[in-house]
Design an enzyme around this catalytic site. Structure first.
Site: not given
Length: 351
Positions: A157-158, A153-155
């Protein structure tokens, strides 16, 4: 290498078309989208012009697999699982952008994605166990050998890329990790959503999904594997009125309170020195989403609060690229035996 883009008309699929059309080593063999099937691509997306102007086709295993070597599934949670096994059985490799195979246990997925689990009756726990978590910075070799990749997911990853160096080397304590993240509205997808209307979210900032956001357990699963200990952390996402971009601020307790900001920056820089898409900024330079927009880069910065022995790590990504489709292309490159960043030397159009 022929690539089928399944769910080509959502934000993830659109990014995939835009990236793959520029990489000569790949050929787009299928564009799938049920709502627009039967219409031409350029009619729907003239701003991402394709010379052969292919038809958008109905999503089916037969249509996807007729010419493809790899299927890029840009579909809602749950729907990917209805196609994955059939595509694998036909010899295709699968890169899934949904959350369907991010968990090593199907029961865990059902618990977190209970709404989708009530609709899609899954019995593919074996594929959950087989799937490789597609974060190239930690799973490069496994991705290159895999046939089913679960893109993060994007979160996560960050959050995970900044955390991994410190967790893997025991620099920070396993308890007390706090992640504060902000995302642009494109993270909510392309389907109509009242909360994402300009008049609803413009000129404002709001938190959502406190305590029980779905990405919390995904971050915890990977962080626990990296550290070798069970990790429970606090994650709070926020919606900000920008179209794309994600910023995370992560707080942790240092095991050695004598470490300085320079020490922690050197550690971060050394850990990622061989990853050209990761930029570790100088101490006291902090990343902005403006700097990474339309790129596959992640900018990192770190600062130590010597008063209380806390470390603050910051990251910025484009949520649709490094947070989604750009990362999927990195995985595709690794699976295909190419350089991980093939076709991803993207330019930021600042400002």
């Amino acid at each position: 290498m022929n690539v089928a883009i399944v769910g080509a008309t959502g934000y993830g699929g659109i990014q995939a078309v835009n990236l793959l059309k520029k990489i000569k080593k790949y050929k787009i063999s299928f564009l799938g989208g049920n709502k627009t099937s039967g219409s031409k691509w350029n009619e729907n997306f003239p701003f991402i012009y394709l010379d052969n102007d292919p038809y958008i086709e109905e999503i089916s295993v037969d249509n996807i697999s007729k010419n493809a070597d790899v299927a890029l599934l840009c579909l809602p949670n749950g729907l990917s699982s209805t196609l994955t096994r059939k595509l694998l059985d036909r010899g295709l490799k699968v890169i899934d952008l949904s959350a369907d195979y991010r968990y090593k246990s199907l029961d865990e997925w059902k618990n977190v994605y209970s709404k989708e689990a009530a609709i899609y009756k899954r019995n593919d726990d074996d594929l959950c166990k087989e799937a490789v978590y597609g974060l190239p910075e930690i799973n490069k070799e496994a991705i290159s050998k895999g046939r089913l990749i679960a893109c993060p997911g994007c979160y996560p990853t960050s959050a995970l890329i900044p955390l991994v160096p410190y967790l893997s080397q025991g620099i920070i304590e396993n308890e007390g990790i706090v992640i504060d993240s902000k995302s642009g509205t494109s993270g909510g997808g392309r389907e109509p959503n009242q909360k994402l209307l300009l008049s609803e979210c413009g000129e404002g900032l709001s938190a959502y999904g406190l305590i029980n956001h779905r990405h919390t357990s995904e971050i915890e699963q990977v962080a626990s594997l990296i550290s070798g200990n069970k990790i429970e952390l606090l994650f709070t996402p926020h919606l900000v009125p920008i179209s794309r971009g994600m910023h995370s601020t992560i707080y942790g307790r240092l095991r050695d309170p004598g470490l300085t900001s320079d020490d922690c920056r050197i550690l971060l820089d050394n850990y990622y020195r061989n990853f050209k898409n990761i930029k570790v900024l100088p101490v006291d330079t902090f990343p902005s989403t403006k700097w990474v927009k339309n790129t596959n880069q992640i900018f990192l910065s770190v600062k130590v609060d010597i008063r209380n022995g806390r470390i603050i790590i910051l990251s910025a990504i484009d949520n649709l690229l490094k947070g989604q489709t750009g990362q999927a292309i990195q995985n595709l490159n690794l699976m295909s035996g190419f350089s991980m960043d093939e076709g991803l030397d993207l330019t930021n159009n600042f400002p």
